[in-house]
Motif scaffolding. Sequence first.
Motif, PDB file in Angstrom:
ATOM      1  N   SER A   1       0.811  -1.214   0.000  1.00 27.59           N
ATOM      2  CA  SER A   1       0.000   0.000   0.000  1.00 27.59           C
ATOM      3  C   SER A   1       0.847   1.267   0.000  1.00 27.59           C
ATOM      4  N   ASN A   2       2.153   1.125   0.311  1.00 24.89           N
ATOM      5  CA  ASN A   2       3.059   2.274   0.291  1.00 24.89           C
ATOM      6  C   ASN A   2       3.683   2.514  -1.081  1.00 24.89           C
TER       7      ASN A   2
ATOM      8  N   GLN B   1       2.564   3.736  -3.733  1.00 23.28           N
ATOM      9  CA  GLN B   1       2.276   5.022  -4.355  1.00 23.28           C
ATOM     10  C   GLN B   1       3.350   6.028  -3.976  1.00 23.28           C
ATOM     11  N   LEU B   2       3.772   5.978  -2.700  1.00 21.84           N
ATOM     12  CA  LEU B   2       4.836   6.854  -2.226  1.00 21.84           C
ATOM     13  C   LEU B   2       6.161   6.493  -2.895  1.00 21.84           C
TER      14      LEU B   2
ATOM     15  N   SER C   1       6.479   5.078  -5.807  1.00 21.28           N
ATOM     16  CA  SER C   1       6.345   5.505  -7.202  1.00 21.28           C
ATOM     17  C   SER C   1       6.665   6.994  -7.340  1.00 21.28           C
ATOM     18  N   HIS C   2       6.133   7.793  -6.413  1.00 20.42           N
ATOM     19  CA  HIS C   2       6.346   9.244  -6.475  1.00 20.42           C
ATOM     20  C   HIS C   2       7.794   9.611  -6.183  1.00 20.42           C
TER      21      HIS C   2
ATOM     22  N   SER D   1       6.598   4.334 -12.556  1.00 21.74           N
ATOM     23  CA  SER D   1       5.166   4.050 -12.615  1.00 21.74           C
ATOM     24  C   SER D   1       4.747   3.199 -11.427  1.00 21.74           C
ATOM     25  N   ILE D   2       3.465   3.222 -11.108  1.00 19.16           N
ATOM     26  CA  ILE D   2       2.973   2.415  -9.998  1.00 19.16           C
ATOM     27  C   ILE D   2       3.155   0.932 -10.298  1.00 19.16           C
ATOM     28  N   GLU D   3       3.054   0.549 -11.556  1.00 17.48           N
ATOM     29  CA  GLU D   3       3.273  -0.856 -11.932  1.00 17.48           C
ATOM     30  C   GLU D   3       4.716  -1.265 -11.660  1.00 17.48           C
TER      31      GLU D   3
ATOM     32  N   LYS E   1       5.276  -1.652  -7.923  1.00 18.38           N
ATOM     33  CA  LYS E   1       4.749  -2.925  -7.404  1.00 18.38           C
ATOM     34  C   LYS E   1       5.657  -4.087  -7.778  1.00 18.38           C
TER      35      LYS E   1
END
Length: 431
Positions: A368-369, A371-372, A374-375, A380-382, A385
């Motif tokens: 769940s982290n 996104q952080l 990724s930023h 990318s978020i993919e 992950k």
Amino acid sequence: MSLSLSSSVLGTANMMAVWFVIAVGISCCFEMTFSEEHNPTGSRPVTGDDQDLAGNTDDTVFNKPQHDTTEAFVGHLKPLGAHQPPEKNGVDVLDVVPGPLDFFDNYVKDGKPVLLRGAAKNMLAFKLWTDDYLRRTYGNVEVEVEEGKKENRSQGVWTMPLADYIDRYQQTDMYMVHSVPQQMAGDVGLLRCLQCGGFTNYLQDAVIWYSSGGTKSVLHFDSVDNVNCIIDGEKEFFMVDKRQKEHIDIDSPQGAFSNVDVDKVDMNKYPGLGRVPWYNVTMHPGDCLFIPYKWIHQVHSQGRNLAVNIWFVHNMHFDRAGCQQQQLQNLPEFVPLSQFEMASSGEQIRAEIVNIIDELGTDFIQESNMQLVSHNLDVSIEAAKELFSIMDVDNDKHVSLEEIYNCDMTDLAKFFPKEEVEKEEAQHDEL
């Protein structure tokens, strides 16, 4: 008749005068009431001079200026740090370089700076690096030179032989900023506090800073830890604890720096700088300073100025297996930097992921982290992950610090464009 008319006129004039006085009185009362409603104390508005005398900076003045409040900001259009004195309980100063374990426990782990007085005075570079010696011994080495001694990140960079730089730098507005060439690395010593415990596995870069003095950096932070040793001249540091970062407007986030003019701080644009607590450190020849990662700092130099710094990935654990008690007691004062290799570019990626855990205040990251992640890593978020799945060796949906430190960085580096990694490595912020 004449007298009677004059008396009548005089009486009328007196009545008009009375009515005029009454009108003026009503007007004054109205203005006083209006003024008191807007200034309940009944005193005149607070000015910048009042604040200077009282040492008081009211948040309402900072946040909700009603008029031209230029003078209401203590330190407005003055050099960085003019808003208030530095903290009384300043940076620790040690006359003896601590061992690696003490250094980690007391300073690195929790991000606490320390000034090591005279720590570099027995280093070969300190004893040998005069202009004449450098010209004779390393004059043919090509070095990078920056245009301008006040950093603004838009000036040119070019290369020249070191001998040419030495011939010109005292009369020219330029600054040598160059990774320590292999030929010169034997003169630079790695302090005993970094010689075991895992530090040598994560050395990222060593840089020479060489000028005639008068250099000024931007206000910035680094995402790695830093030990800076000054060979000649003095350096003056403005430092802010990373825990006070909400006061600092890092308005160039990609470069991790603020565009504030460090000579004339615009408190209207950067009001946080008018209330941030700060630390002052003055370095003299032979001193070394540990600057923890994410500490915001700005530095200016004086006199012929020559320094070497070593950047290393921030560690959140100490490798005790690689630093036995007997070894700790027999560490030399220095080990030549030439005996070590800088870590791969993947170590910067590892450092960024560890920094995210530190920001979260935990010992692990969860999916769940991502996104952080990724930023912060600009992927990318993919991709974030997939990074997570590679690091999560035991598939428990948590990636621990141990898993991050044990991860092969070559598996992670493929997610980052080579040119971006090289750009990151090439960017030198003045200390």
